[in-house]
Write a protein that holds these residues in place. Structure first.
Motif, PDB file in Angstrom:
ATOM      1  N   ILE A 155     101.560  52.558   9.707  1.00 37.71           N
ATOM      2  CA  ILE A 155     100.158  53.653   9.124  1.00 37.71           C
ATOM      3  C   ILE A 155     100.704  55.073   9.087  1.00 37.71           C
ATOM      4  CG2 ILE A 155      98.204  54.398  10.110  1.00 37.71           C
ATOM      5  CD1 ILE A 155      97.669  51.525  11.388  1.00 37.71           C
ATOM      6  N   ARG A 156     101.448  55.536   9.909  1.00 40.40           N
ATOM      7  CA  ARG A 156     102.099  56.982   9.937  1.00 40.40           C
ATOM      8  C   ARG A 156     102.506  56.988   8.365  1.00 40.40           C
ATOM      9  NH1 ARG A 156     102.186  56.566  15.427  1.00 40.40           N
ATOM     10  NH2 ARG A 156     104.298  56.073  15.693  1.00 40.40           N
ATOM     11  N   ASP A 157     103.636  55.991   8.298  1.00 39.87           N
ATOM     12  CA  ASP A 157     104.213  56.357   7.029  1.00 39.87           C
ATOM     13  C   ASP A 157     103.466  56.326   5.799  1.00 39.87           C
ATOM     14  OD1 ASP A 157     106.996  56.377   8.161  1.00 39.87           O
ATOM     15  OD2 ASP A 157     107.514  54.427   8.059  1.00 39.87           O
ATOM     16  N   GLU A 158     102.432  55.498   5.977  1.00 44.15           N
ATOM     17  CA  GLU A 158     101.512  55.603   4.716  1.00 44.15           C
ATOM     18  C   GLU A 158     100.912  56.810   4.571  1.00 44.15           C
ATOM     19  OE1 GLU A 158      98.826  52.332   5.247  1.00 44.15           O
ATOM     20  OE2 GLU A 158     100.410  50.898   4.819  1.00 44.15           O
ATOM     21  N   GLY A 159     100.335  57.436   5.772  1.00 46.87           N
ATOM     22  CA  GLY A 159      99.714  58.681   5.620  1.00 46.87           C
ATOM     23  C   GLY A 159     100.899  59.937   5.125  1.00 46.87           C
ATOM     24  N   ARG A 160     101.989  59.713   5.535  1.00 47.33           N
ATOM     25  CA  ARG A 160     103.021  60.678   5.105  1.00 47.33           C
ATOM     26  C   ARG A 160     103.251  60.429   3.572  1.00 47.33           C
ATOM     27  NH1 ARG A 160     105.967  58.605   9.496  1.00 47.33           N
ATOM     28  NH2 ARG A 160     105.721  60.010  11.542  1.00 47.33           N
ATOM     29  N   ALA A 161     103.417  59.495   3.245  1.00 49.13           N
ATOM     30  CA  ALA A 161     103.655  58.913   1.745  1.00 49.13           C
ATOM     31  C   ALA A 161     102.414  59.437   0.855  1.00 49.13           C
ATOM     32  CB  ALA A 161     103.890  57.494   1.489  1.00 49.13           C
ATOM     33  N   GLU A 162     101.282  59.341   1.156  1.00 51.95           N
ATOM     34  CA  GLU A 162     100.124  59.705   0.677  1.00 51.95           C
ATOM     35  C   GLU A 162     100.225  61.274   0.382  1.00 51.95           C
ATOM     36  OE1 GLU A 162      96.555  58.221   2.342  1.00 51.95           O
ATOM     37  OE2 GLU A 162      97.003  55.946   1.770  1.00 51.95           O
ATOM     38  N   GLY A 163     100.542  62.073   1.697  1.00 50.92           N
ATOM     39  CA  GLY A 163     100.272  63.362   1.592  1.00 50.92           C
ATOM     40  C   GLY A 163     101.433  63.871   0.785  1.00 50.92           C
ATOM     41  N   ARG A 164     102.620  63.412   0.650  1.00 58.83           N
ATOM     42  CA  ARG A 164     103.514  63.835  -0.260  1.00 58.83           C
ATOM     43  C   ARG A 164     103.432  63.614  -1.628  1.00 58.83           C
ATOM     44  NH1 ARG A 164     108.542  62.191   3.907  1.00 58.83           N
ATOM     45  NH2 ARG A 164     108.329  63.961   5.121  1.00 58.83           N
ATOM     46  N   ALA A 165     102.830  62.553  -1.876  1.00 58.65           N
ATOM     47  CA  ALA A 165     102.371  62.265  -3.336  1.00 58.65           C
ATOM     48  C   ALA A 165     101.451  63.138  -3.695  1.00 58.65           C
ATOM     49  CB  ALA A 165     101.953  60.887  -3.413  1.00 58.65           C
ATOM     50  N   GLU A 166     100.260  63.635  -2.900  1.00 58.29           N
ATOM     51  CA  GLU A 166      99.375  64.417  -3.205  1.00 58.29           C
ATOM     52  C   GLU A 166     100.090  65.893  -3.469  1.00 58.29           C
ATOM     53  OE1 GLU A 166      96.390  64.584  -0.363  1.00 58.29           O
ATOM     54  OE2 GLU A 166      95.726  62.656  -0.680  1.00 58.29           O
ATOM     55  N   GLY A 167     101.049  66.249  -2.577  1.00 60.64           N
ATOM     56  CA  GLY A 167     101.687  67.519  -2.649  1.00 60.64           C
ATOM     57  C   GLY A 167     102.593  67.670  -3.992  1.00 60.64           C
ATOM     58  N   LEU A 168     103.236  66.643  -4.394  1.00 57.84           N
ATOM     59  CA  LEU A 168     104.155  66.352  -5.511  1.00 57.84           C
ATOM     60  C   LEU A 168     103.124  66.868  -6.768  1.00 57.84           C
ATOM     61  CD1 LEU A 168     106.657  65.919  -6.793  1.00 57.84           C
ATOM     62  CD2 LEU A 168     106.391  63.537  -6.513  1.00 57.84           C
ATOM     63  N   LEU A 169     102.045  65.970  -6.798  1.00 52.93           N
ATOM     64  CA  LEU A 169     101.098  66.032  -7.887  1.00 52.93           C
ATOM     65  C   LEU A 169     100.736  67.543  -8.150  1.00 52.93           C
ATOM     66  CD1 LEU A 169      99.141  62.630  -7.710  1.00 52.93           C
ATOM     67  CD2 LEU A 169     100.838  63.392  -9.316  1.00 52.93           C
ATOM     68  N   LEU A 170     100.531  68.165  -6.728  1.00 55.71           N
ATOM     69  CA  LEU A 170      99.953  69.384  -6.933  1.00 55.71           C
ATOM     70  C   LEU A 170     100.935  70.372  -7.413  1.00 55.71           C
ATOM     71  CD1 LEU A 170      97.749  71.575  -6.193  1.00 55.71           C
ATOM     72  CD2 LEU A 170      98.721  71.817  -4.107  1.00 55.71           C
ATOM     73  N   LEU A 171     102.324  70.424  -6.723  1.00 54.13           N
ATOM     74  CA  LEU A 171     103.346  71.159  -7.136  1.00 54.13           C
ATOM     75  C   LEU A 171     103.617  70.993  -8.827  1.00 54.13           C
ATOM     76  CD1 LEU A 171     105.549  72.930  -6.632  1.00 54.13           C
ATOM     77  CD2 LEU A 171     106.886  71.225  -5.887  1.00 54.13           C
ATOM     78  N   LEU A 172     103.678  69.870  -9.293  1.00 50.08           N
ATOM     79  CA  LEU A 172     103.928  69.509 -10.793  1.00 50.08           C
ATOM     80  C   LEU A 172     102.736  70.418 -11.591  1.00 50.08           C
ATOM     81  CD1 LEU A 172     105.446  66.007 -10.625  1.00 50.08           C
ATOM     82  CD2 LEU A 172     106.621  68.159 -11.048  1.00 50.08           C
TER      83      LEU A 172
END
Length: 75
Positions: free
Chosen positions: A14-31
């Motif tokens: 569950i924590r890994d899923e949350g980490r992945a979601e957060g990083r995906a959001e951050g990546l989309l924002l940065l791009l």
């Protein structure tokens, strides 16, 4: 109080899923902020990725990349 759940494999997943979601959001924002165009396939690749390490690698690439292809490059 039983805290065994917080140490369980399911809890870590569950924590890994949350980490992945957060990083995906951050990546989309940065791009987006950097003005790097993404195709629908690129967005899907990012949002469906469940590997926090891979998303971290893409985030690192995104800081200097000039295209989506550079973000997803493999060494």
């Amino acid at each position: 109080m039983d805290t065994s759940f917080y140490k369980s494999a399911m809890s870590e997943e569950i924590r890994d899923e949350g980490r992945a979601e957060g990083r995906a959001e951050g990546l989309l924002l940065l791009l987006g902020v950097r003005g790097i165009a993404l195709t629908d396939a690129d967005r899907e690749k990012i949002t469906t990725c469940a590997d926090p390490r891979l998303l971290h690698e893409w985030l690192q690439h995104a800081t200097t990349a000039s295209s989506a292809e550079e973000v997803f490059r493999t060494p």
